[in-house]
Design a protein around this motif. Structure first.
Motif, PDB file in Angstrom:
ATOM      1  N   ILE A 197      -2.609  10.578  -2.254  1.00 34.39           N
ATOM      2  CA  ILE A 197      -3.960  10.186  -2.617  1.00 34.39           C
ATOM      3  C   ILE A 197      -4.724  10.579  -1.236  1.00 34.39           C
ATOM      4  N   PRO A 198      -6.152  11.282  -1.762  1.00 32.38           N
ATOM      5  CA  PRO A 198      -6.677  11.587  -0.661  1.00 32.38           C
ATOM      6  C   PRO A 198      -7.526  10.421  -0.091  1.00 32.38           C
ATOM      7  N   GLU A 199      -7.971  10.454   1.220  1.00 34.02           N
ATOM      8  CA  GLU A 199      -8.602   9.286   2.025  1.00 34.02           C
ATOM      9  C   GLU A 199      -9.957   9.119   1.310  1.00 34.02           C
ATOM     10  N   GLU A 200     -10.624   9.962   0.721  1.00 37.31           N
ATOM     11  CA  GLU A 200     -11.833   9.799   0.204  1.00 37.31           C
ATOM     12  C   GLU A 200     -11.665   8.684  -1.026  1.00 37.31           C
ATOM     13  N   ASP A 201     -10.479   8.767  -1.602  1.00 38.71           N
ATOM     14  CA  ASP A 201     -10.333   7.896  -2.701  1.00 38.71           C
ATOM     15  C   ASP A 201      -9.791   6.487  -2.610  1.00 38.71           C
ATOM     16  N   PHE A 202      -9.621   6.236  -1.150  1.00 43.62           N
ATOM     17  CA  PHE A 202      -9.014   5.019  -0.806  1.00 43.62           C
ATOM     18  C   PHE A 202     -10.148   3.634  -1.426  1.00 43.62           C
ATOM     19  N   ALA A 203     -11.400   3.581  -1.392  1.00 40.72           N
ATOM     20  CA  ALA A 203     -12.138   2.545  -1.814  1.00 40.72           C
ATOM     21  C   ALA A 203     -11.791   2.363  -3.309  1.00 40.72           C
ATOM     22  N   LYS A 204     -12.203   3.667  -3.910  1.00 42.56           N
ATOM     23  CA  LYS A 204     -11.813   3.534  -5.418  1.00 42.56           C
ATOM     24  C   LYS A 204     -10.513   3.029  -5.891  1.00 42.56           C
ATOM     25  N   LEU A 205      -9.629   3.353  -5.070  1.00 46.19           N
ATOM     26  CA  LEU A 205      -8.175   3.053  -5.530  1.00 46.19           C
ATOM     27  C   LEU A 205      -7.882   1.693  -4.969  1.00 46.19           C
ATOM     28  N   GLY A 206      -8.842   1.113  -3.970  1.00 53.53           N
ATOM     29  CA  GLY A 206      -8.506  -0.334  -3.577  1.00 53.53           C
ATOM     30  C   GLY A 206      -7.630  -0.425  -2.399  1.00 53.53           C
ATOM     31  N   ILE A 207      -7.320   0.906  -1.752  1.00 56.64           N
ATOM     32  CA  ILE A 207      -6.475   0.772  -0.758  1.00 56.64           C
ATOM     33  C   ILE A 207      -7.128   0.482   0.568  1.00 56.64           C
ATOM     34  N   ASP A 208      -8.632   0.679   0.597  1.00 63.50           N
ATOM     35  CA  ASP A 208      -9.524   0.450   1.511  1.00 63.50           C
ATOM     36  C   ASP A 208     -10.656  -0.080   0.886  1.00 63.50           C
ATOM     37  N   PRO A 209     -10.806  -1.550   0.199  1.00 65.99           N
ATOM     38  CA  PRO A 209     -11.781  -1.922  -0.658  1.00 65.99           C
ATOM     39  C   PRO A 209     -12.923  -1.866  -0.087  1.00 65.99           C
ATOM     40  N   MET A 210     -14.239  -1.900  -0.984  1.00 69.38           N
ATOM     41  CA  MET A 210     -15.500  -1.940  -0.453  1.00 69.38           C
ATOM     42  C   MET A 210     -15.763  -3.447  -0.511  1.00 69.38           C
ATOM     43  N   LEU A 211     -15.903  -4.044   0.765  1.00 67.11           N
ATOM     44  CA  LEU A 211     -16.238  -5.525   0.922  1.00 67.11           C
ATOM     45  C   LEU A 211     -17.698  -5.785   1.158  1.00 67.11           C
ATOM     46  N   SER A 212     -18.657  -4.966   1.281  1.00 68.31           N
ATOM     47  CA  SER A 212     -19.946  -5.328   1.616  1.00 68.31           C
ATOM     48  C   SER A 212     -20.667  -5.976   0.340  1.00 68.31           C
ATOM     49  N   ALA A 213     -21.477  -6.706   0.738  1.00 64.82           N
ATOM     50  CA  ALA A 213     -22.051  -7.470  -0.470  1.00 64.82           C
ATOM     51  C   ALA A 213     -23.605  -7.125  -0.386  1.00 64.82           C
ATOM     52  N   ASP A 214     -23.781  -5.801   0.295  1.00 60.60           N
ATOM     53  CA  ASP A 214     -25.114  -5.347   0.213  1.00 60.60           C
ATOM     54  C   ASP A 214     -25.041  -4.174  -0.845  1.00 60.60           C
TER      55      ASP A 214
ATOM     56  N   VAL B 184       0.834  -1.095  -0.115  1.00 53.49           N
ATOM     57  CA  VAL B 184       0.033   0.087   0.009  1.00 53.49           C
ATOM     58  C   VAL B 184       0.970   1.309  -0.067  1.00 53.49           C
ATOM     59  N   GLU B 185       1.732   1.153   0.852  1.00 54.20           N
ATOM     60  CA  GLU B 185       2.752   2.395   1.013  1.00 54.20           C
ATOM     61  C   GLU B 185       3.597   2.456  -0.399  1.00 54.20           C
ATOM     62  N   GLU B 186       4.072   1.669  -1.018  1.00 55.61           N
ATOM     63  CA  GLU B 186       4.524   1.632  -2.494  1.00 55.61           C
ATOM     64  C   GLU B 186       3.696   1.956  -3.318  1.00 55.61           C
ATOM     65  N   PHE B 187       2.365   1.593  -3.392  1.00 49.26           N
ATOM     66  CA  PHE B 187       1.592   2.158  -4.508  1.00 49.26           C
ATOM     67  C   PHE B 187       1.119   3.562  -4.106  1.00 49.26           C
ATOM     68  N   LYS B 188       1.256   4.207  -2.829  1.00 53.73           N
ATOM     69  CA  LYS B 188       0.930   5.579  -2.530  1.00 53.73           C
ATOM     70  C   LYS B 188       2.177   6.409  -3.167  1.00 53.73           C
ATOM     71  N   ALA B 189       3.315   5.709  -3.060  1.00 55.80           N
ATOM     72  CA  ALA B 189       4.501   6.418  -3.693  1.00 55.80           C
ATOM     73  C   ALA B 189       4.604   6.685  -5.074  1.00 55.80           C
ATOM     74  N   ASP B 190       4.340   5.417  -5.780  1.00 54.47           N
ATOM     75  CA  ASP B 190       4.243   5.656  -7.214  1.00 54.47           C
ATOM     76  C   ASP B 190       3.566   4.512  -7.799  1.00 54.47           C
ATOM     77  N   ARG B 191       2.767   4.686  -8.835  1.00 58.22           N
ATOM     78  CA  ARG B 191       1.956   3.871  -9.515  1.00 58.22           C
ATOM     79  C   ARG B 191       1.754   4.097 -11.085  1.00 58.22           C
ATOM     80  N   ILE B 192       1.318   3.182 -11.820  1.00 58.38           N
ATOM     81  CA  ILE B 192       0.892   3.525 -13.103  1.00 58.38           C
ATOM     82  C   ILE B 192      -0.322   4.180 -13.216  1.00 58.38           C
ATOM     83  N   PRO B 193      -0.341   5.457 -13.987  1.00 60.97           N
ATOM     84  CA  PRO B 193      -1.385   6.234 -13.980  1.00 60.97           C
ATOM     85  C   PRO B 193      -2.978   5.714 -14.060  1.00 60.97           C
ATOM     86  N   GLY B 194      -3.869   5.946 -13.120  1.00 62.54           N
ATOM     87  CA  GLY B 194      -5.263   5.415 -13.209  1.00 62.54           C
ATOM     88  C   GLY B 194      -5.368   4.082 -12.303  1.00 62.54           C
ATOM     89  N   ALA B 195      -4.232   3.506 -12.030  1.00 62.54           N
ATOM     90  CA  ALA B 195      -4.328   2.313 -11.412  1.00 62.54           C
ATOM     91  C   ALA B 195      -4.764   2.171 -10.146  1.00 62.54           C
TER      92      ALA B 195
END
Length: 383
Positions: free
Chosen positions: A221-238, A122-133
């Motif tokens: 990466i702003p915290e509000e984007d964590f789910a969209k970027l998979g850092i804090d994945p949305m795991l609810s089945a509802d 996660v920390e490595e992803f925050k540091a650098d990543r392929i654009p849009g990943a």
């Protein structure tokens, strides 16, 4: 070249429970796996003594997935997709550079490290990543009920997580990791099992991307984007999801099925661990695990199918030679099942077999984490 090529399976599986007339299954003593009996309650993986103790139950547990069929094909270093086949399972860095910003393509960072590693994906992803990943965290998007790592998630949890990343059933997903080719194949295999054929692995991973002077994104990466970027994945089945997952029963194996296969020999089992671990001459990296292998399995260490430095896969001819030399009959039609330490590097073998036009390989999801810690199942150290 089309950016999106999709072939979705619409078949959903039924879950069956049957009795074994020739050999009853194991007693309900092993940790739970992601399978269910007819009433929907969790089924337990079962065990019995090494010398085949009398079982306590006659119910056989069958996983809840429905079949998949055609594999993708590797055609060249810059992979060309054909409308006559599935999306290619490998794409090059140059191909991704040309197609990165085309509509309908999504890049995922599937980096995973062995327990105890000082690296933090996660920390490595925050540091650098392929654009849009976004990230696909295999230990987070998983069935955690068994206590085993990165077990295949339910279709509902999978759909919730990838849907929150903006992935739809029509998206062409390209997965990379920071090793080269190591953990991305597990994400590729997971998408395939969930009915998503439009998924590829970036050959050579992030090192190849950097070597090709691929662009990197380094902005915070702003915290509000964590789910969209998979850092804090949305795991609810509802709730609704833009993604609908199906699942493939014949591409996942449970302990019960692996035990049955020792006698039935219907599956060809191949082990991706090192030869030392396979023959019990090298220690296991995790405490409490026996050395050796499942009776009847064959040894193909995952690094044998990789180029030096995990920079890609060896040629199809070499891959055929490796599997055939290990005793795997590639022409028999008998299903090939891959196992490893925890279900991660077995998927490298699945990706390699895909290059030689084999059907999608089944994975023993619990792998040696489950079998090697269970004192009630047989382990051998010789062929």
């Amino acid at each position: 070249m089309p950016a999106v090529l999709t072939c979705l399976a619409q078949t959903r599986s039924a879950i069956t429970v049957s009795a074994s007339a020739c050999r009853p299954p194991l007693s309900a003593a092993v940790s739970k796996l992601s399978f269910h009996v007819l009433n929907g309650s969790p089924a337990t993986s079962t065990s019995r003594k090494h010398h085949r103790a009398t079982p306590k139950s006659s119910a056989r547990l069958i996983p809840q997935f429905a079949p998949r069929d055609l594999s993708a094909r590797r055609q060249s270093s810059v992979v060309q997709a054909s409308a006559m086949s599935s999306t290619p399972s490998l794409v090059s860095a140059s191909w991704l550079k040309e197609n990165l910003r085309k509509p309908g393509l999504k890049v995922l960072d599937g980096t995973w490290y062995m327990p105890g590693s000082p690296n933090d994906p996660v920390e490595e992803f925050k540091a650098d990543r392929i654009p849009g990943a976004s990230m696909f965290l295999s230990d987070a998007i998983a069935d955690k009920s068994s206590g085993l790592p990165h077990m295949l998630p339910s279709p509902e949890v999978f759909a919730s997580a990838v849907g929150a990343m903006g992935i739809t059933n029509d998206t062409h997903v390209v997965v990379y990791d920071r090793h080269g080719v190591f953990s991305a194949p597990r994400v590729w295999w997971t998408f395939r099992v969930m009915g998503h054929d439009a998924v590829s692995v970036l050959e050579g991973g992030l090192p190849a991307w950097k070597a090709a002077d691929g662009e990197l994104e380094t902005s915070p990466i702003p915290e509000e984007d964590f789910a969209k970027l998979g850092i804090d994945p949305m795991l609810s089945a509802d709730g609704p999801s833009p993604y609908v997952a199906t699942s493939s029963a014949d591409k996942v194996r449970a302990l019960q099925q692996m035990w049955d296969n020792i006698e039935k020999k219907s599956d060809q089992v191949v082990d991706a661990r090192s030869s030392g671990r396979f023959y019990g001459t090298a220690p296991e990296p995790r405490a409490g695990m026996r050395g050796g292998h499942i009776p009847g399995s064959r040894s193909v260490p995952f690094d044998e199918v990789l180029l030096e430095g995990k920079s890609g896969l060896k040629s199809p001819d070499k891959i055929k030679e490796i599997f055939s030399g290990a005793g795997i009959d590639l022409n028999s039609g008998a299903p090939i099942v891959a196992s490893c330490g925890s279900g991660m590097t077995a998927c490298i073998l699945a990706l390699a077999l895909d290059q030689i036009d084999q059907p999608l390989t089944a994975i023993y999801d619990g792998s040696w984490m489950e079998w090697g810690t269970n004192q009630d199942v047989p382990v051998v150290t010789e062929d």
